[in-house]
Design a protein around this motif. Structure first.
Motif, PDB file in Angstrom:
ATOM      1  N   VAL A 140      -2.117 -13.658  -0.687  1.00 17.95           N
ATOM      2  CA  VAL A 140      -0.827 -13.501  -0.017  1.00 17.95           C
ATOM      3  C   VAL A 140       0.245 -13.325  -1.089  1.00 17.95           C
ATOM      4  N   ASP A 141       0.909 -12.173  -1.076  1.00 14.48           N
ATOM      5  CA  ASP A 141       1.941 -11.860  -2.060  1.00 14.48           C
ATOM      6  C   ASP A 141       3.328 -11.935  -1.423  1.00 14.48           C
ATOM      7  N   GLU A 142       4.334 -12.171  -2.260  1.00 10.51           N
ATOM      8  CA  GLU A 142       5.714 -12.145  -1.776  1.00 10.51           C
ATOM      9  C   GLU A 142       6.111 -10.722  -1.427  1.00 10.51           C
ATOM     10  N   ARG A 143       7.054 -10.623  -0.503  1.00  6.03           N
ATOM     11  CA  ARG A 143       7.588  -9.314  -0.114  1.00  6.03           C
ATOM     12  C   ARG A 143       9.104  -9.400  -0.199  1.00  6.03           C
ATOM     13  N   TYR A 144       9.679  -8.481  -0.961  1.00 10.01           N
ATOM     14  CA  TYR A 144      11.120  -8.558  -1.229  1.00 10.01           C
ATOM     15  C   TYR A 144      11.941  -7.618  -0.356  1.00 10.01           C
ATOM     16  N   ALA A 145      11.285  -6.751   0.406  1.00  9.51           N
ATOM     17  CA  ALA A 145      11.988  -5.841   1.300  1.00  9.51           C
ATOM     18  C   ALA A 145      11.070  -5.487   2.454  1.00  9.51           C
ATOM     19  N   GLU A 146      11.655  -5.163   3.592  1.00 11.52           N
ATOM     20  CA  GLU A 146      10.856  -4.762   4.732  1.00 11.52           C
ATOM     21  C   GLU A 146      10.182  -3.424   4.446  1.00 11.52           C
ATOM     22  N   PRO A 147       8.884  -3.322   4.648  1.00  8.35           N
ATOM     23  CA  PRO A 147       8.203  -2.047   4.385  1.00  8.35           C
ATOM     24  C   PRO A 147       8.596  -0.996   5.430  1.00  8.35           C
ATOM     25  N   PRO A 148       8.629   0.264   5.042  1.00 11.02           N
ATOM     26  CA  PRO A 148       9.014   1.310   5.977  1.00 11.02           C
ATOM     27  C   PRO A 148       7.881   1.647   6.950  1.00 11.02           C
ATOM     28  N   GLY A 149       8.258   2.255   8.060  1.00  9.44           N
ATOM     29  CA  GLY A 149       7.258   2.768   8.987  1.00  9.44           C
ATOM     30  C   GLY A 149       6.641   1.691   9.851  1.00  9.44           C
ATOM     31  N   PRO A 150       5.893   2.091  10.860  1.00 10.85           N
ATOM     32  CA  PRO A 150       5.242   1.113  11.733  1.00 10.85           C
ATOM     33  C   PRO A 150       4.094   0.429  11.009  1.00 10.85           C
ATOM     34  N   PRO A 151       3.790  -0.827  11.368  1.00 11.06           N
ATOM     35  CA  PRO A 151       2.661  -1.538  10.746  1.00 11.06           C
ATOM     36  C   PRO A 151       1.350  -0.790  10.966  1.00 11.06           C
ATOM     37  N   THR A 152       0.504  -0.818   9.947  1.00  9.98           N
ATOM     38  CA  THR A 152      -0.791  -0.143  10.030  1.00  9.98           C
ATOM     39  C   THR A 152      -1.839  -0.927   9.258  1.00  9.98           C
ATOM     40  N   LEU A 153      -3.070  -0.872   9.733  1.00 10.09           N
ATOM     41  CA  LEU A 153      -4.178  -1.516   9.029  1.00 10.09           C
ATOM     42  C   LEU A 153      -4.592  -0.739   7.790  1.00 10.09           C
ATOM     43  N   ASP A 154      -4.155   0.515   7.682  1.00 10.49           N
ATOM     44  CA  ASP A 154      -4.535   1.377   6.557  1.00 10.49           C
ATOM     45  C   ASP A 154      -3.446   1.350   5.493  1.00 10.49           C
ATOM     46  N   PRO A 155      -3.634   0.616   4.371  1.00 12.06           N
ATOM     47  CA  PRO A 155      -2.606   0.544   3.333  1.00 12.06           C
ATOM     48  C   PRO A 155      -2.326   1.877   2.647  1.00 12.06           C
ATOM     49  N   LEU A 156      -3.213   2.869   2.827  1.00 13.97           N
ATOM     50  CA  LEU A 156      -3.021   4.161   2.169  1.00 13.97           C
ATOM     51  C   LEU A 156      -2.209   5.133   3.017  1.00 13.97           C
ATOM     52  N   THR A 157      -1.884   4.754   4.229  1.00 11.83           N
ATOM     53  CA  THR A 157      -1.131   5.647   5.097  1.00 11.83           C
ATOM     54  C   THR A 157       0.265   5.890   4.546  1.00 11.83           C
ATOM     55  N   GLY A 158       0.558   7.140   4.239  1.00  6.34           N
ATOM     56  CA  GLY A 158       1.886   7.514   3.776  1.00  6.34           C
ATOM     57  C   GLY A 158       2.250   7.013   2.399  1.00  6.34           C
ATOM     58  N   ARG A 159       1.266   6.587   1.612  1.00  2.06           N
ATOM     59  CA  ARG A 159       1.559   6.043   0.284  1.00  2.06           C
ATOM     60  C   ARG A 159       0.616   6.632  -0.747  1.00  2.06           C
TER      61      ARG A 159
END
Length: 218
Positions: A140-159
């Motif tokens: 579990v890592d810290e998150r410093y900003a809200e990620p863009p786009g809708p939540p997805t199970l695929d971390p490679l989507t759009g990145r």
């Protein structure tokens, strides 16, 4: 244990290694390099051969959204609720208890592992979810900003693929043995990182977490 693949992508801008391999001792990486070198150094080591590309594990930026704001139906509920995560009004219509949240989180974690995920980002607050994630070994890592786009199970989507890899890159001996294997052929591609991103994390065939094989596609 030596895990070898057609191609190893270390991450962090490091050059791909055709026929690359990772030597795992316990829960840590002891060495990374061409398979022949590792096999020569450890001739008695067991070898697991993977078809495809071996990479660092992935980090999913949507930890809270996928585990605390979505319900992952039990397969026995598929006829009534379907198989995809439920959110919004569909989630609100369910009677959610801590026990049910914990069971949902365990199923969500399994789905993440099947996408090569070894860590999530974001603060988790539900006790049952925190417990399910801790028991799985998922980071579990810290998150410093809200990620863009809708939540997805695929971390490679759009990145770009490298943006989704956990750090440090493969090649740092002594780092935790967290990595994934994707069943894609990128040997002849000019940019194998981009080719992996196009294929997506649904191509994951294996995930190793803390040196343990926690997912293998049947």
């Amino acid at each position: 244990m030596i895990h070898r693949a057609d191609l190893l992508l270390p991450g962090a801008g490091r050059a791909p290694v055709p026929g690359g391999a990772v030597l795992v001792v316990g829960d840590a990486i002891e060495a990374v390099g061409p398979y022949e070198e590792l096999a020569h150094a450890r001739p008695a080591a067991r070898v697991r051969r993977w078809r495809g590309v071996l990479t660092p594990g992935l980090r999913n930026e949507y930890g809270p959204e996928l585990l605390e704001r979505a319900y992952h139906p039990d397969p026995r509920e598929a006829g009534e609720l379907g198989t995809e995560p439920l959110t919004g009004a569909a989630l609100a219509a369910l009677e959610m208890t801590e026990t049910r949240w914990g069971a949902s989180a365990r199923r969500g974690v399994r789905r993440m592992l099947a996408h090569g995920t070894v860590a999530v980002a974001g603060t988790l607050r539900r006790h049952a979810v925190v417990d399910a994630v801790a028991r799985s070994g998922l980071g579990v890592d810290e998150r410093y900003a809200e990620p863009p786009g809708p939540p997805t199970l695929d971390p490679l989507t759009g990145r770009p693929a490298e943006d989704a890899f956990v750090l440090p890159p493969l090649g740092f001996e002594g780092r935790q043995a967290d990595f994934a294997v994707f069943g894609v052929d990128v040997l002849g591609d000019d940019d194998p990182y981009a080719a992996l991103a196009r294929a997506g994390a649904t191509s994951c065939v294996a995930t190793v977490l803390d040196g343990r094989l926690v997912h293998r596609r049947a």
